[in-house]
Design a protein around this motif. Structure first.
Motif, short mmCIF file in Angstrom:
data_model
loop_
_atom_site.label_atom_id
_atom_site.label_comp_id
_atom_site.label_asym_id
_atom_site.label_seq_id
_atom_site.Cartn_x
_atom_site.Cartn_y
_atom_site.Cartn_z
N ILE A 1 0.63 -1.47 0.03
CA ILE A 1 -0.12 0.01 -0.11
C ILE A 1 0.95 1.38 0.03
CG2 ILE A 1 -1.74 1.54 1.65
CD1 ILE A 1 -2.59 -1.16 2.80
N TYR A 2 2.18 1.32 1.16
CA TYR A 2 2.36 2.10 0.88
C TYR A 2 3.34 3.13 -0.56
CZ TYR A 2 7.01 5.04 2.52
OH TYR A 2 8.27 6.20 2.55
N GLU B 1 1.24 4.24 -2.52
CA GLU B 1 0.83 6.21 -2.44
C GLU B 1 2.17 6.42 -3.03
OE1 GLU B 1 -1.84 7.21 -0.98
OE2 GLU B 1 -2.63 5.23 -1.60
N ALA C 1 -3.41 12.41 2.66
CA ALA C 1 -4.23 11.37 3.35
C ALA C 1 -5.10 11.45 3.27
CB ALA C 1 -3.52 11.64 5.03
N ALA D 1 -6.12 10.40 -0.11
CA ALA D 1 -5.97 8.45 -0.98
C ALA D 1 -6.82 7.73 0.04
CB ALA D 1 -4.13 8.21 0.62
N ILE D 2 -7.12 8.20 1.47
CA ILE D 2 -8.37 7.12 1.41
C ILE D 2 -9.06 7.37 1.09
CG2 ILE D 2 -8.67 8.43 3.63
CD1 ILE D 2 -8.58 4.51 4.33
N ILE E 1 -3.29 -0.61 7.86
CA ILE E 1 -3.76 0.38 7.12
C ILE E 1 -3.40 1.13 7.07
CG2 ILE E 1 -5.91 1.20 6.17
CD1 ILE E 1 -7.25 -1.72 6.55
N TYR F 1 -0.87 3.93 4.74
CA TYR F 1 -1.42 5.27 4.22
C TYR F 1 -1.16 6.28 4.99
CZ TYR F 1 -4.87 2.94 1.60
OH TYR F 1 -6.04 2.22 0.37
N SER G 1 -1.38 14.41 8.94
CA SER G 1 -1.13 13.06 7.77
C SER G 1 -2.41 11.71 8.89
CB SER G 1 -0.42 12.25 7.72
OG SER G 1 0.84 12.58 7.30
N PHE H 1 -6.55 12.06 7.35
CA PHE H 1 -7.13 10.55 7.12
C PHE H 1 -8.50 10.25 7.57
CE2 PHE H 1 -7.99 5.83 9.02
CZ PHE H 1 -7.12 5.23 7.63
#
Length: 253
Positions: free
Chosen positions: A9-10, A13, A76, A79-80, A102, A106, A151, A155
């Protein structure tokens, strides 16, 4: 902990940031240069020094913090929010990946991009004004803590937002004005008594003050208070994120 899932996931991103270099890197650098042209030249010619620091150098920590806060939240939150928007969030939630993993992926990706941008802005600023960093360890500490904290805040906004308009609401109408009014371009000691007192209720003041102290050893408020306020905000964000995943707020419907 499934480190492979976190890394996957990282990596996605981080790859997204490099696919949009113009927006992610070049645009903030141009904006920083314009700030120096406008504030450093136009206003700096009228204000020679603040606390023994040239005005151009004085505004560098504020400019870095301005970009750090806005970019951390933006990175952030988008991203979500995007997985929610396209519906792929359900695949992520049903995958053998824990909530902690998770968040690490993220938030870690968003914070990394913000830190990179902050360092790029620092390098850009050094082309305009002579800089010194008296406390490099604390400069990095404040940089990382602020990036991670906001961040996490981004999120939370990304989960809360139902539309792209709501995604931009908090950064544009709350965070950016608070940053401008938080001593980014001036010392709060320059304000009249009542306004100085009111300004102390702005949480961004403590972030900028602590960060500026790491550069020049000068601060508007106690460094211990600045660090404490940053840690408190970090703890609050962690608690809210934990509550979101525990209750499934805006994730399960």
């Amino acid at each position: 902990m499934n480190l492979r899932a976190v890394w996957a996931i990282y990596r996605v991103e981080m790859a997204r940031a490099f696919r949009t270099v113009l927006q992610s890197i070049i645009s903030p650098v141009i904006s920083t240069s314009l700030y120096f042209v406008v504030f450093g030249s136009a206003i700096g010619s009228r204000i020679n020094e603040i606390d023994g620091i040239s005005y151009g150098a004085f505004i560098v920590p504020g400019l870095m913090m301005l970009s750090l806060l806005t970019q951390s939240i933006s990175n952030a939150s988008f991203a979500i929010y995007f997985p929610k928007f396209v519906g792929s969030i359900y695949e992520l939630l049903s995958a053998p990946v824990s909530y902690l993993e998770i968040i690490l992926a993220y938030v870690g990706g968003a914070a990394t991009k913000s830190i990179m941008l902050g360092l790029i802005i620092l390098g850009t600023a050094s082309l305009f004004v002579p800089l010194r960093i008296e406390h490099p360890f604390w400069m990095i500490a404040f940089l990382v803590l602020t990036a991670v904290t906001f961040s996490l805040f981004g999120f939370i906004i990304g989960i809360w937002a139902k539309t792209f308009e709501q995604l931009q609401l908090v950064p544009l109408l709350i965070v950016t004005p608070l940053t401008f009014l938080g001593g980014s371009f001036y010392s709060i000691h320059m304000l009249p008594g009542i306004w100085k007192t009111i300004t102390l209720f702005n949480p961004v003041v403590y972030l900028i003050s602590g960060f500026r102290w790491s550069f020049y050893g000068k601060a508007d408020v106690s460094v211990g208070v600045s660090l404490g306020m940053t840690l408190v905000f970090l703890a609050v964000c962690i608690a809210i994120v934990a509550w979101i995943f525990k209750t499934g707020y805006r994730l399960r419907n």
